[in-house]
Design a protein around this motif. Structure first.
Motif, PDB file in Angstrom:
ATOM      1  N   UNK A  74       0.830  -1.214   0.000  1.00  0.00           N
ATOM      2  CA  UNK A  74       0.000   0.000   0.000  1.00  0.00           C
ATOM      3  C   UNK A  74       0.857   1.254   0.000  1.00  0.00           C
ATOM      4  N   UNK A  75       1.802   1.294  -0.913  1.00  0.00           N
ATOM      5  CA  UNK A  75       2.773   2.379  -0.975  1.00  0.00           C
ATOM      6  C   UNK A  75       3.112   2.675  -2.428  1.00  0.00           C
ATOM      7  N   UNK A  76       3.664   3.844  -2.653  1.00  0.00           N
ATOM      8  CA  UNK A  76       4.191   4.193  -3.967  1.00  0.00           C
ATOM      9  C   UNK A  76       5.314   3.230  -4.348  1.00  0.00           C
ATOM     10  N   UNK A  77       5.909   2.595  -3.333  1.00  0.00           N
ATOM     11  CA  UNK A  77       7.115   1.789  -3.536  1.00  0.00           C
ATOM     12  C   UNK A  77       6.852   0.296  -3.459  1.00  0.00           C
ATOM     13  N   UNK A 128       7.929  15.582  -0.795  1.00  0.00           N
ATOM     14  CA  UNK A 128       9.048  15.253   0.072  1.00  0.00           C
ATOM     15  C   UNK A 128       8.761  14.020   0.939  1.00  0.00           C
ATOM     16  N   UNK A 129       7.530  13.874   1.411  1.00  0.00           N
ATOM     17  CA  UNK A 129       7.171  12.731   2.261  1.00  0.00           C
ATOM     18  C   UNK A 129       7.369  11.414   1.519  1.00  0.00           C
ATOM     19  N   UNK A 130       6.999  11.360   0.243  1.00  0.00           N
ATOM     20  CA  UNK A 130       7.192  10.138  -0.539  1.00  0.00           C
ATOM     21  C   UNK A 130       8.684   9.853  -0.727  1.00  0.00           C
ATOM     22  N   UNK A 131       9.446  10.894  -1.027  1.00  0.00           N
ATOM     23  CA  UNK A 131      10.893  10.716  -1.197  1.00  0.00           C
ATOM     24  C   UNK A 131      11.511  10.205   0.101  1.00  0.00           C
ATOM     25  N   UNK A 136      13.850   6.162   3.806  1.00  0.00           N
ATOM     26  CA  UNK A 136      13.720   5.486   5.105  1.00  0.00           C
ATOM     27  C   UNK A 136      13.707   3.968   4.946  1.00  0.00           C
ATOM     28  N   UNK A 137      12.968   3.461   3.963  1.00  0.00           N
ATOM     29  CA  UNK A 137      12.933   2.004   3.735  1.00  0.00           C
ATOM     30  C   UNK A 137      14.316   1.513   3.318  1.00  0.00           C
TER      31      UNK A 137
END
Length: 167
Positions: A74-77, A128-131, A136-137
């Motif tokens: 459930x993420x962009x990544x 910025x939050x997505x970046x 972080x991951x």
């Protein structure tokens, strides 16, 4: 059924080799430490699984191996995957962390590899939050690997310092 591992999806890897007097159960211990550290982080949306993967060719040089996979849900990544492996050769164990970008159909046709896939995924960051989530991951994968190595290799810190002095 075992899943197929795509080497061309790897964009970063790190290994650590240890010679043990007794490596009984070291592979499972390593996977449990990694799994516990990921869960302790309470990072939202990370799925941890330990499964069999097929590496190598379709008919020749085929190998089945157990690896731990961390995947963002459930993420962009969602295409971002981190694999951990402990491979035993007698009393020698090589620990590996591989950071990968899962390739889709069009990426396969275009012949894109790990670094190109990573760059394309970073372009998906709209704020910025997505970046920072991606960073972080990625950083968590490194921290967890080093933490696990410290717990399985009693000489980790000393050897790490020695490697830094040599380099």
């Amino acid at each position: 059924m075992a899943k197929r591992f795509d080497f061309t999806s790897v964009y970063e890897d790190e290994t650590w080799t240890v010679v043990f007097d007794d490596n009984e159960g070291i592979q499972d211990r390593f996977y449990e430490i990694v799994k516990d550290e990921i869960n302790k982080s309470q990072f939202p949306g990370l799925e941890v699984s330990i499964e069999e993967y097929i590496t190598g060719g379709i008919f020749f040089n085929k190998e089945s191996t157990k690896m731990l996979c961390v995947k963002a849900q459930d993420s962009t990544f969602e295409q971002f995957e981190i694999y951990y492996r402990a491979q035993v050769f007698g009393n020698v164990v090589i620990f590996t962390r591989m950071e990968c970008m899962e390739r889709g159909f069009f990426s396969i046709l275009a012949g894109k590899s790990g670094n190109e896939l990573k760059a394309a995924l970073r372009l998906k960051c709209k704020n910025m939050a997505q970046y920072e989530e991606f960073i972080a991951i990625d950083s968590l994968a490194d921290i967890v690997f080093r933490c696990a190595l410290q717990r399985v290799d009693p000489e980790y810190r000393e050897r790490k310092v020695l490697n830094l002095k040599i380099a």
